[in-house]
Design a protein around this motif. Structure first.
Motif, PDB file in Angstrom:
ATOM      1  N   HIS A  88       0.834  -1.203   0.000  1.00  0.00           N
ATOM      2  CA  HIS A  88       0.000   0.000   0.000  1.00  0.00           C
ATOM      3  C   HIS A  88       0.862   1.243   0.000  1.00  0.00           C
ATOM      4  CE1 HIS A  88       0.831  -0.529   4.281  1.00  0.00           C
ATOM      5  NE2 HIS A  88       0.355   0.691   4.539  1.00  0.00           N
ATOM      6  N   HIS A  90       1.333   3.877   1.886  1.00  0.00           N
ATOM      7  CA  HIS A  90       1.893   4.609   3.026  1.00  0.00           C
ATOM      8  C   HIS A  90       3.411   4.705   2.891  1.00  0.00           C
ATOM      9  CE1 HIS A  90      -1.683   4.202   5.971  1.00  0.00           C
ATOM     10  NE2 HIS A  90      -1.623   5.421   5.443  1.00  0.00           N
ATOM     11  N   HIS A  93       5.915   1.926   3.456  1.00  0.00           N
ATOM     12  CA  HIS A  93       5.786   0.718   2.634  1.00  0.00           C
ATOM     13  C   HIS A  93       6.095   0.984   1.166  1.00  0.00           C
ATOM     14  CE1 HIS A  93       3.963  -2.009   5.678  1.00  0.00           C
ATOM     15  NE2 HIS A  93       3.708  -0.843   6.252  1.00  0.00           N
ATOM     16  N   HIS A 144      -6.924  -2.005   4.681  1.00  0.00           N
ATOM     17  CA  HIS A 144      -6.206  -1.009   5.495  1.00  0.00           C
ATOM     18  C   HIS A 144      -6.498   0.411   4.986  1.00  0.00           C
ATOM     19  CE1 HIS A 144      -2.928   0.908   7.639  1.00  0.00           C
ATOM     20  NE2 HIS A 144      -2.223   1.111   6.545  1.00  0.00           N
ATOM     21  N   ASP A 165       0.014  -3.770   6.065  1.00  0.00           N
ATOM     22  CA  ASP A 165      -0.860  -3.337   7.154  1.00  0.00           C
ATOM     23  C   ASP A 165      -2.259  -3.801   6.793  1.00  0.00           C
ATOM     24  OD1 ASP A 165       1.238  -2.059   8.408  1.00  0.00           O
ATOM     25  OD2 ASP A 165       0.777  -0.089   7.549  1.00  0.00           O
TER      26      ASP A 165
HETATM   27 ZN   LIG Z   1      -0.086   1.599   6.460  1.00  0.00          ZN
END
Ligand SMILES: [Zn+2]
Lengths: 398, 530
Positions: A88, A90, A93, A144, A165
């Motif tokens: 994802h 973020h 990551h 997530h 996540d």
């Molecule tokens: Zn995350």
């Protein structure tokens, strides 16, 4: 490695056409069997090679991240690599500088925003298998944030899932988590203690609405902090029907709202706070901003405010008091303890690697229940640092 | 209980003093007096006795939650508060009731003292199952005896005054001393007429601010009374109905600790209240404060210690005369009557505070320069036409301490030391009040005795609220007098000031956290003439 025939792109096209992916669905969701039934699926167990940096496991922890030797690709690498499969968008990551990125179709927009126009990004539909050097890779919803995926990696009948996540609670801004059966499950444990138990989302939104109402009566603006990517949009989706007038946003949030809306997610109407003239009266309004805006000069324009933070950390009284916030709303995009245990059990995995958060208690808990669990020193941080104020390499104006 | 839980949540959720007062006032004006009485008791720092050993409570909680001890401990480490840890770990409540606060305390908590372990456990577990969220947390605080809500007594007084329309001074007086959390007592607290029956009740102490301005800005020196600021134990001596009571500023009844003062006070006329400083005094001169501490530390006062460390009361003020509250009279009037009353008592133990003649401000500066010689902490300047106020009020009284600078601060963080003391917490961070919040401003390492360090270390381990790495955030409870050599404005520090060479002068066990100094005191020190 250079003898391997195809790049990532070719793999996507080739296999994607071949199978509409019904095979993948066999494994996911609805098969909550006991752990013992797991081995029937033909796992190749090599208990002697259990060390996470062992070359002989299908995935291992390398210098630059979680690495698949056979397929020569990384999952969420923290340093530039040739091929990156991304769970994802973020910041901890999805990092810049890798050759090619593979992500879910749903997550393409936000990943593009994070990585910029130059990045080479390919996307696949949920559960659509991709062949990477003979390794079967498919992405499955992690629930997530928008487009967040669990990475399923299969080779010679052995199945690994790196969940990135995830959360199993419903969230209107992304496809719900799907349980994927596997032999080895790599899980986060951001909230890996039994003190973390979430209330239903509607209760949290009732509280937020009551807080805003009280603030409005007191002539104050309500400033609600939530991570700019994911949490902010979940808040805006939850407030969509709440009839609380125009909601003003911070630039970092507004930019990502566009991606969410483009992906068809319904958010409350928002206005970019900086579009309003100086001296504008914000009293009684709701403002959604990233936590990094707390205590900044940007906040001054709103005059008298009450501050709230939506995060799983707000479950703990001291965590809120330390941040000197007026209110804490317990709303997380990560699994709580009961859901984490249920997810681990549901995967049927016999081996569990715990990557980030409060790892040791979870490892001990699982070990005492007969699983091969261990803590992995990954550089992912969970909710703590997932605040992409910087998107696509440039600071977004507030 | 729900209503009280909501009040505590409201108090917890705002940093604004006015909102805290409003929330409490709203509660006091609507709550059942039986509940409100307990609320006053807890909010002003009263705490129930710990009735069940915490280990036992924790064991029951683990069993209820289905959690092994190691995991419970991991959770406790993450939270740092036992009551909260138990609240969050226990399964969600099965049913909720809304029985009033006083029912929970009187029917559930207080009877625990006389119950068998089995019966105690049944009551505790049943209560856990009936209480959700904030109420369960409060319940756990009640049974662990660790009840603290972070509002000062002064705010409670303000809220009671606001709810009742009664003067703050009257409320503070009615609340001082021993106050029983009974509905009648709550009604009496807010009652219009004063039939105050409790003869032992002291008046709230009037406290001085550190001087902020240049002396010349105070106007005509003739309007001011100057005295030495003594470094002893501030106390009130009450003579009513043929009985004597000596109260320390910490609102402790210390009559038995100072028999010489108690017997001297017997010669005062009935209906007299004196404000003064208990000082160790021998051969016409003060002894060091440490000598007085020696004496305070004794359980039994033998003839030897009474001989070695005799005390006197340096009398500053007269608060009650002939049974009448004299605080509203001007200081000049009170001082005249004070001299008469003390002369009448013919006691060497009651000494009117010596006045420093003040014809020009230069005289005050000279006296200030001589303060150390006099074994005084500095000077007090009091407006001659001023009334005796309540609590800390600006304008009427100023204190002007000599160098080194000293302030009373609350310890909020502690960290283990190095080398020989690596196993003990010896590095402390201290804070002063800023609008109801504690802001850290100094770290200090030295100044305590080994015995004090050990005692404090044990307390720190038991009272850690939160841990960040090696640093423990402790309950704001202990007050220390800090000395330092210099002070200056510093935008880099959260408090806005930086102090030079801070050190611990002494542990003020006679003071409570709310008695510590404020940031205004520190700021005032910056502009203090030196
Ligand atoms: Zn995350």
């Amino acid at each position: 490695m250079d003898s391997k025939p195809q790049g990532l792109g070719a793999g996507v096209k080739g296999i994607g056409k071949l199978c509409g992916a019904p095979w993948a669905r066999r494994l996911i969701w609805g098969c909550r069997k006991a752990f013992s039934s797991n081995r029937a699926e033909g796992a190749t167990y090599r208990p002697e090679n259990l060390r996470p940096d062992s070359v002989t496991t299908l995935l291992r922890l390398g210098d630059r991240g979680l690495y698949c030797e056979v397929g020569d690709f990384h999952i969420d690498p923290w340093q530039p690599v040739e091929r990156a499969v991304i769970t994802h968008a973020h910041g901890d990551h999805a990092r810049w500088g890798s050759g090619t990125y593979l992500c879910s179709r749903e997550g393409q927009g936000v990943l593009r925003t994070r990585l910029g126009t130059d990045a080479s990004i390919q996307s696949v539909d949920w559960a659509e298998p991709v062949d990477i050097n003979g390794v079967r890779v498919s992405l499955h919803p992690a629930g997530h944030i928008l487009g967040s995926a669990q990475i399923r990696v299969e080779h010679r009948g052995e199945v690994w899932v790196a969940s990135g996540d995830y959360k199993t609670d419903p969230d209107p801004t992304c496809t719900p988590f799907e349980l994927v059966r596997c032999h080895t499950f790599i899980t986060e444990s951001t909230f890996g203690l039994p003190i973390y138990r979430w209330c239903p989302e509607w209760q949290v939104f009732d509280d937020i609405r009551a807080w805003w109402t009280a603030n409005r009566h007191a002539g104050r603006a309500s400033v609600l902090f939530g991570y700019a990517l994911g949490k902010a949009q979940r808040l805006l989706a939850g407030l969509a029907g709440a009839d609380i007038g125009p909601i003003y946003t911070h630039g970092a949030v507004e930019r990502l709202n566009r991606d969410y809306r483009a992906a068809g997610v319904r958010l409350a109407d928002t206005r970019y706070a900086s579009d309003l003239p100086k001296g504008y009266d914000f009293s009684g309004s709701m403002i959604v901003a990233p936590p990094s805006a707390a205590g900044s000069t940007w906040l001054r324009r709103f005059g008298n405010v009450s501050t709230g933070f939506a995060s799983g950390w707000m479950r703990i009284r001291g965590a809120r008091r330390r941040r000197a916030l007026d209110r804490g709303f317990v709303l997380s995009d990560h699994v709580d303890w009961p859901s984490l245990l249920a997810a681990v059990e549901g995967t049927g995995a016999q081996r569990v690697w715990v990557t980030h958060g409060t790892r040791e208690p979870l490892v001990r808990w699982l070990t005492e229940r007969g699983l091969e669990a261990m803590a992995l020193r990954a550089q992912w941080k969970g909710e703590e640092d997932a605040d992409p104020v910087e998107v696509a390499g440039e600071e977004i104006p507030a | 209980m729900k209503r009280f839980a909501r009040l505590l949540t409201e108090l917890d959720e705002t940093m604004r003093t006015n909102e805290k007062v409003d929330a409490m006032a709203a509660y006091f004006s609507t709550a059942d007096p039986a509940d409100a009485a307990w609320a006053v008791y807890f909010l002003s720092g009263g705490r129930p006795k710990r009735l069940i050993p915490v280990r036992r409570l924790a064991a029951w909680a683990m069993e209820e939650a289905g959690i092994p001890e190691w995991l419970f401990e991991d959770c406790y480490e993450a939270i740092g508060d036992l009551a909260e840890t138990m609240s969050l770990l226990l399964p969600d409540a099965e049913s909720t009731s809304d029985l009033p606060l006083h029912w929970w305390i009187e029917e559930r908590v207080l009877p625990l003292a006389k119950q068998s372990e089995g019966a105690q456990r049944a009551v505790i577990v049943e209560s856990w199952r009936e209480l959700a969220g904030a109420e369960r947390f409060i319940w756990n605080k009640l049974i662990t005896g660790g009840f603290r809500v972070g509002v000062s007594q002064q705010l409670v007084v303000r809220a009671l005054a606001k709810a009742s329309g009664i003067d703050e001074g009257a409320i503070a007086h009615r609340l001082s001393g021993h106050w029983e959390p009974r509905p009648e007592a709550f009604a009496a607290l807010l009652a219009a007429e004063t039939g105050d029956a409790d003869v032992s009740k002291p008046y709230p102490f009037y406290l001085a601010y550190a001087i902020e301005d240049e002396l010349d800005d105070l106007g005509d020196p003739a309007e001011w009374q100057a005295e030495w600021k003594w470094d002893g134990i501030r106390a009130q001596v009450i003579r009513r109905n043929g009985q004597t009571f000596v109260w320390s500023r910490g609102e402790e009844l210390v009559t038995d600790r100072f028999p010489e003062i108690a017997s001297a006070a017997a010669f005062l006329p009935d209906g007299t209240v004196l404000d003064g400083e208990i000082m160790p005094w021998k051969n016409g001169a003060p002894l060091p404060f440490a000598q007085l501490q020696r004496r305070i530390g004794r359980k039994v006062l033998g003839a030897k210690i009474l001989n070695e460390v005799p005390v006197v009361l340096i009398v500053y003020d007269l608060l009650e005369l002939d049974g009448r509250d004299a605080r509203g009279e001007p200081l000049s009037w009170r001082r005249e009557r004070l001299d008469e009353v003390i002369a009448g008592a013919r006691s060497t133990v009651l000494v009117p505070s010596p006045l420093i003649a003040l014809s020009a401000w230069s005289g005050a500066r000279d006296a200030h320069a001589r303060a150390r010689e006099m074994s005084a902490e500095g000077l007090m300047l009091k407006r001659r036409d001023g009334v005796y106020g309540v609590g800390r009020r600006k304008g009427g009284w100023w204190k002007w301490k000599v160098q080194p600078y000293t302030v009373d601060a609350v310890m909020i963080y502690a960290q283990a030391g190095h080398g020989r003391r690596a196993s003990l917490h010896t590095d402390y961070t201290f804070a002063v009040w800023d609008d109801g919040k504690l802001v850290p401003f100094a770290k200090a390492y030295s100044g305590l005795t080994d015995a004090e360090i050990r005692e404090l270390d044990g307390w720190i381990r038991r009272n850690t609220v939160e841990k960040f790495g090696p640093v423990r955030h402790v309950k704001p409870e202990h007050v220390f007098e800090l000395g330092f050599e210099g002070i200056q404005a510093s935008p880099r520090h959260k408090s806005g000031v930086a102090v030079r060479f801070p050190r611990i002068l002494r542990w003020r066990t006679d003071k409570r956290a709310e008695d510590a100094d404020t940031i205004a005191t520190l700021r005032a020190l910056m502009s203090q003439p030196s």
